[in-house]
Design an enzyme around this catalytic site. Structure first.
Site, PDB file in Angstrom:
ATOM      1  N   GLU A 116      13.965 -12.728 -22.496  1.00 25.89           N
ATOM      2  CA  GLU A 116      14.454 -13.540 -23.616  1.00 25.89           C
ATOM      3  C   GLU A 116      13.710 -13.220 -24.912  1.00 25.89           C
ATOM      4  O   GLU A 116      13.761 -14.003 -25.864  1.00 25.89           O
ATOM      5  CB  GLU A 116      14.346 -15.043 -23.295  1.00 25.89           C
ATOM      6  CG  GLU A 116      15.033 -15.505 -22.022  1.00 25.89           C
ATOM      7  CD  GLU A 116      16.564 -15.388 -22.058  1.00 25.89           C
ATOM      8  OE1 GLU A 116      17.114 -14.915 -23.067  1.00 25.89           O
ATOM      9  OE2 GLU A 116      17.182 -15.749 -21.035  1.00 25.89           O
ATOM     10  N   HIS A 140      10.748 -21.706 -23.717  1.00 23.00           N
ATOM     11  CA  HIS A 140      11.986 -21.839 -22.947  1.00 23.00           C
ATOM     12  C   HIS A 140      11.632 -22.305 -21.540  1.00 23.00           C
ATOM     13  O   HIS A 140      10.767 -21.710 -20.891  1.00 23.00           O
ATOM     14  CB  HIS A 140      12.711 -20.495 -22.900  1.00 23.00           C
ATOM     15  CG  HIS A 140      13.829 -20.434 -21.910  1.00 23.00           C
ATOM     16  ND1 HIS A 140      14.881 -21.324 -21.911  1.00 23.00           N
ATOM     17  CD2 HIS A 140      14.072 -19.590 -20.891  1.00 23.00           C
ATOM     18  CE1 HIS A 140      15.717 -21.021 -20.923  1.00 23.00           C
ATOM     19  NE2 HIS A 140      15.247 -19.976 -20.286  1.00 23.00           N
ATOM     20  N   HIS A 142      13.243 -24.211 -17.671  1.00 22.81           N
ATOM     21  CA  HIS A 142      14.388 -24.607 -16.846  1.00 22.81           C
ATOM     22  C   HIS A 142      14.189 -26.066 -16.433  1.00 22.81           C
ATOM     23  O   HIS A 142      13.759 -26.356 -15.323  1.00 22.81           O
ATOM     24  CB  HIS A 142      14.498 -23.679 -15.634  1.00 22.81           C
ATOM     25  CG  HIS A 142      14.858 -22.267 -16.001  1.00 22.81           C
ATOM     26  ND1 HIS A 142      14.976 -21.257 -15.081  1.00 22.81           N
ATOM     27  CD2 HIS A 142      15.146 -21.706 -17.205  1.00 22.81           C
ATOM     28  CE1 HIS A 142      15.307 -20.121 -15.694  1.00 22.81           C
ATOM     29  NE2 HIS A 142      15.405 -20.371 -16.988  1.00 22.81           N
ATOM     30  N   GLU A 170      11.063 -43.546 -28.440  1.00 27.95           N
ATOM     31  CA  GLU A 170      10.270 -42.535 -29.150  1.00 27.95           C
ATOM     32  C   GLU A 170      11.088 -41.320 -29.588  1.00 27.95           C
ATOM     33  O   GLU A 170      10.661 -40.569 -30.468  1.00 27.95           O
ATOM     34  CB  GLU A 170       9.134 -42.033 -28.251  1.00 27.95           C
ATOM     35  CG  GLU A 170       7.996 -43.015 -28.050  1.00 27.95           C
ATOM     36  CD  GLU A 170       7.040 -43.044 -29.237  1.00 27.95           C
ATOM     37  OE1 GLU A 170       6.862 -44.126 -29.796  1.00 27.95           O
ATOM     38  OE2 GLU A 170       6.509 -41.984 -29.604  1.00 27.95           O
ATOM     39  N   HIS A 211      21.515 -23.989 -17.861  1.00 25.97           N
ATOM     40  CA  HIS A 211      20.386 -23.043 -17.852  1.00 25.97           C
ATOM     41  C   HIS A 211      19.047 -23.711 -18.215  1.00 25.97           C
ATOM     42  O   HIS A 211      18.107 -23.644 -17.431  1.00 25.97           O
ATOM     43  CB  HIS A 211      20.702 -21.885 -18.818  1.00 25.97           C
ATOM     44  CG  HIS A 211      19.682 -20.790 -18.798  1.00 25.97           C
ATOM     45  ND1 HIS A 211      19.991 -19.470 -19.010  1.00 25.97           N
ATOM     46  CD2 HIS A 211      18.336 -20.817 -18.607  1.00 25.97           C
ATOM     47  CE1 HIS A 211      18.896 -18.740 -18.930  1.00 25.97           C
ATOM     48  NE2 HIS A 211      17.878 -19.531 -18.689  1.00 25.97           N
TER      49      HIS A 211
HETATM   50  O1  2HA Z   1      12.427 -15.526 -17.782  1.00 23.43           O
HETATM   51  O2  2HA Z   1      14.210 -17.907 -17.892  1.00 23.43           O
HETATM   52  O3  2HA Z   1      16.331 -16.999 -19.132  1.00 23.43           O
HETATM   53  C1  2HA Z   1      13.524 -15.850 -17.003  1.00 23.43           C
HETATM   54  C2  2HA Z   1      14.438 -16.728 -17.759  1.00 23.43           C
HETATM   55  C3  2HA Z   1      15.622 -16.118 -18.342  1.00 23.43           C
HETATM   56 ZN    ZN Z   2      15.895 -19.065 -18.505  1.00 28.79          ZN
END
Ligand code: 2HA
Ligand code: ZN
Length: 273
Positions: A116, A140, A142, A170, A211
């Site tokens: 990413e 980022h 998950h 909040e 995602h």
């Molecule tokens: O690094 O999260 O979106 C793996 C991921 C790809």
């Molecule tokens: Zn990801």
């Protein structure tokens, strides 16, 4: 002193480890990048080597020319970073016009920055301009409740912002700008990088349907805290839905009152009944 003892590397390691403990980083899921400050660069420079080739970034980020980024390696597990930073993360330097990078430290067993990286760089680029260089962290994760919520609520910025703000008092204080939501897109590519960076012009939070979540912030604590707050609000929303749905919740006037107390400007589009 070695590289891993430097304060910014320690901050990075702590954040990645905390995210892994939250359950946001199954396998190699998620990634973290940090743009070094001039002070960080001064401390880290003695450890840099300039023997790796320049590689295309696939996106051109002119305003980030010559900047250095601490980044997760592609395929690396965030939970392993604290045991072996040198093998799992790297520092990448951009060239003059922000079209190429080279690894100057880390990934000692080979590898490349996160898949990413294009999205991270474009987000850094947009946030650099939007905040006058204040934002240094793009993260980022998950996040399970947010992902679950993308299965039940359509990808609409107003619906999502209201749903999250209403779940926990909040929230409008922590993300007064609201959140942007993308429909499902192929991950790791240029298109999702462009779409995410468009949202980042307006928001500090971008949701990727089915995602996970992208957030931007000034430092490790604030950026981690933002991710945590969004995920917790989504979790409360999903628990409420599972318990039969909302019987009562926060009203527009409540948000207006919060904004007045905290001196916040909440966008008009999120204040319609
Ligand atoms: O690094 O999260 O979106 C793996 C991921 C790809
Ligand atoms: Zn990801």
């Amino acid at each position: 002193m070695i590289m891993r003892d430097l304060p910014f590397v320690q901050g990075y390691i702590h954040m990645a480890t905390d995210g892994a403990h939250q359950g946001w980083h199954e396998r190699n899921g998620g990634n973290l990048t940090y743009r070094l400050t001039p002070e960080d660069i001064k401390l880290a420079k003695p450890f840099f080597k300039y023997d790796k080739p320049w590689v295309d970034t696939t996106v051109v980020v002119k305003n980030l020319g010559n900047e250095f980024f601490l980044a997760t390696g592609t395929g690396k597990f965030l939970k392993n970073i604290k045991y072996d930073p040198e093998g799992n993360i790297c520092i990448a330097q951009l060239n003059e016009d922000g079209s190429k990078y080279r690894i100057v430290w880390g990934l000692v067993n080979g590898g490349a920055p996160t898949s990413e990286f294009p999205s991270h760089l474009m987000n850094h680029s947009v946030k650099f301009d939007a905040t006058g260089g204040k934002h240094h962290v793009i993260y980022h994760a998950h996040t399970p409740a947010v992902i679950a919520m993308t299965n039940v609520l359509e990808p609409d910025d107003v619906k999502w912002t209201r749903a999250l703000w209403s779940s926990m008092t909040e929230c409008p204080v922590v993300f007064p700008g609201g959140v942007g939501v993308l429909p499902w897109m192929v991950c790791g590519g240029r298109e999702i990088a462009i779409a995410t960076s468009e949202l980042m012009k307006e928001y500090d939070v971008a949701i990727w349907s089915f995602h996970g979540t992208f957030v931007s912030g000034e430092n490790f604590d604030l950026t981690y805290g933002l991710m945590h707050c969004v995920e917790k609000a989504a979790d409360i929303y999903m628990r409420t839905m599972a318990a039969g749905g909302f019987k009562q919740t926060m009203q527009t006037q409540n948000f207006i009152d919060i904004a007045a107390l905290f001196g916040l400007t909440l966008p008009e589009k999120f204040l319609k009944d």
